[in-house]
Design an enzyme around this catalytic site. Sequence first.
Site, short mmCIF file in Angstrom:
data_model
loop_
_atom_site.label_atom_id
_atom_site.label_comp_id
_atom_site.label_asym_id
_atom_site.label_seq_id
_atom_site.Cartn_x
_atom_site.Cartn_y
_atom_site.Cartn_z
N SER A 199 0.84 -1.21 0.00
CA SER A 199 0.00 0.00 0.00
C SER A 199 0.87 1.25 0.00
O SER A 199 0.57 2.24 -0.68
CB SER A 199 -0.96 0.00 1.19
N ASN A 245 2.15 1.67 -3.64
CA ASN A 245 1.23 1.71 -4.77
C ASN A 245 -0.09 2.43 -4.56
O ASN A 245 -0.74 2.82 -5.54
CB ASN A 245 0.92 0.27 -5.23
N TYR A 246 -0.55 2.58 -3.34
CA TYR A 246 -1.90 3.09 -3.13
C TYR A 246 -2.00 4.35 -2.27
O TYR A 246 -3.06 4.96 -2.21
CB TYR A 246 -2.79 2.00 -2.52
N LEU A 247 -0.94 4.71 -1.58
CA LEU A 247 -0.99 5.86 -0.68
C LEU A 247 -0.32 7.08 -1.31
O LEU A 247 0.88 7.02 -1.64
CB LEU A 247 -0.31 5.53 0.65
#
Length: 595
Positions: free
Chosen positions: A549, A552-554
């Site tokens: 995360s 890639n996502y934060l």
Amino acid sequence: MKNQMRNVVIRFPTKRLLGSTCRYAHNTRLNVNLVSRWEEEKKNDGTKWHFLEHKGPVFAPLYEPLPPTVKFYYNGKEMKLSEETEEVATFYARMLEHDYTTKAVFNNNFFTDWRDVMTESERAKITDLSKCNFKEINAYFVQKSEERKAMTKEEKLKIKEKNEETQKEYGFCIIDGHKEKIGNFKIEPPGLFRGRGEHPKMGKLKKRVVPEDVLINCSKDSKIPKPPSGHKWREVRHDPNVTWLASWTENIQGQVKYVMLNPSSKLKGEKDWQKYETARKLAQSIDKIRAEYREDWKSKEMRIRQRAVALYFIDKLALRAGNEKDEDQADTVGCCSLRVEHITLYEHSGGKDYVVVFDFLGKDSIRYYNEVPVEKRVFKNLQLFMENKSPGDDLFDRLNTTVMNKHLNELMEGLTAKVFRTYNASWTLQQQLDKLTDPNDTEAEKILSYNRANRAVAILCNHQRSVPKTHAKSMENLMLKIDAKKETIAETELQVKDAKRDAKHGSVKEKVIYEKKKKQLDRLKDQLRKLEVQATDREENKEIALGTSKLNYLDPRISVAWCKKHNVPIEKIYNKTQRDKFRWAIDMAGPDYIF
């Protein structure tokens, strides 16, 4: 810094953006919009570059046969293997002490692929894996590993210098006049596929990649990379619409692999930045989208109801959209490909509580298990979708990923299930950091709060991991340190008590001793607090993978702003690789940035 600042544009060199200029822009009353190299020189002709030159990838070294003293035995008898057969045998031998070699699927896949590379006579003789003895080969590689660990500083330095030379030659490219670092310029060596979870292809042979497998991408007017002697490239392309430098297709799952620019490069940074800007754009539309799909739960058309419920799960649970799988691939699913057997419905307390239990294999064959309270209308729709269906039937039989993605793009240009995932992950981090961070905490306690916020995201995104084998031992060692520190503190407290008594009516020297002992006690207590926080963090983190995360996502600007606001060194949150990847965010984000 927020984009509404439009009045004045000030351009600073990138290096200055790291410090003083950001503070200047934050403190001044001028309405400014900083423009760094990440925002400059945008190409509007659809191309990614005009000139690209590089040396091509570095291939795995050729196989070195085992020394004659290292034997392979079949059915108790020594057997000399051909070179290709021996090489594949070493892949298995290296893994003898790993759990994988206890799994039937791994062993069956390995043995099938191993027999494919054998000579006819070897294949006729070696018919049972349980009769193969790889122990001497395993011992040889264990010894080699120990020898590497025992190398002198001089030997290690020689290897380091050799690697640096390779990095200098192959690890950089020239792109539009800039020297940029290449990410993964070394092609992975052959070996056995492991996969994650219970992957059905575990144990299969990952074949050696040779130049004849590789496509090269560069400028027509550049020096074309030379393939290794005696070889030629599969193809040389000059495609400025893509950013990869070389590509090939791996043999296990037929996936295309790429040599790409390093994450710290301008092109990569821009792409990363735009990803999070799209997620922020969703933040402005999310209320409208949620109101719309809630209204669609009541639609007269079944396809619209199914789409609306699936979108609710993509939004609420950060589920992936999911794609159809071939028969020989792992039976993994996403939201649109859920089957009736993947959910169970529970109604509690006279219809007041509605719970959906999800149980399926998600990406990388990681089990997704979640008990989720849902709204009554969602629950009733699911009951309707499941009517007269068998366990193996599609839950959303009027829906697929193509339909879902088309609908998402109609709701907002560039919107995908991944954008929802990025938005919800970043929004969750922002909310959790605001909730958990106490400005008066110590640095260690603030970092614990950060990791707890990151864990909330990892749980949302189902980023699980197995408890590391070293966890119990490392916790035991940590607890021993804590106990030892407590003993030292107890002893020091007695010394402080005695020193205080002596100082009360004593000399200046005794008062100095008392002050020193007091400071020593404070330091010891601070060290104990850090150790206890570390133990809490490690225990809470044992089954959660935070890295995925975070990478890639934060939105990294949330973390950068948090560090600046709470005086936590960025190095405590991001390692060097991550700092390189998120250089654009470190350049841009001030302490007041909000997702």
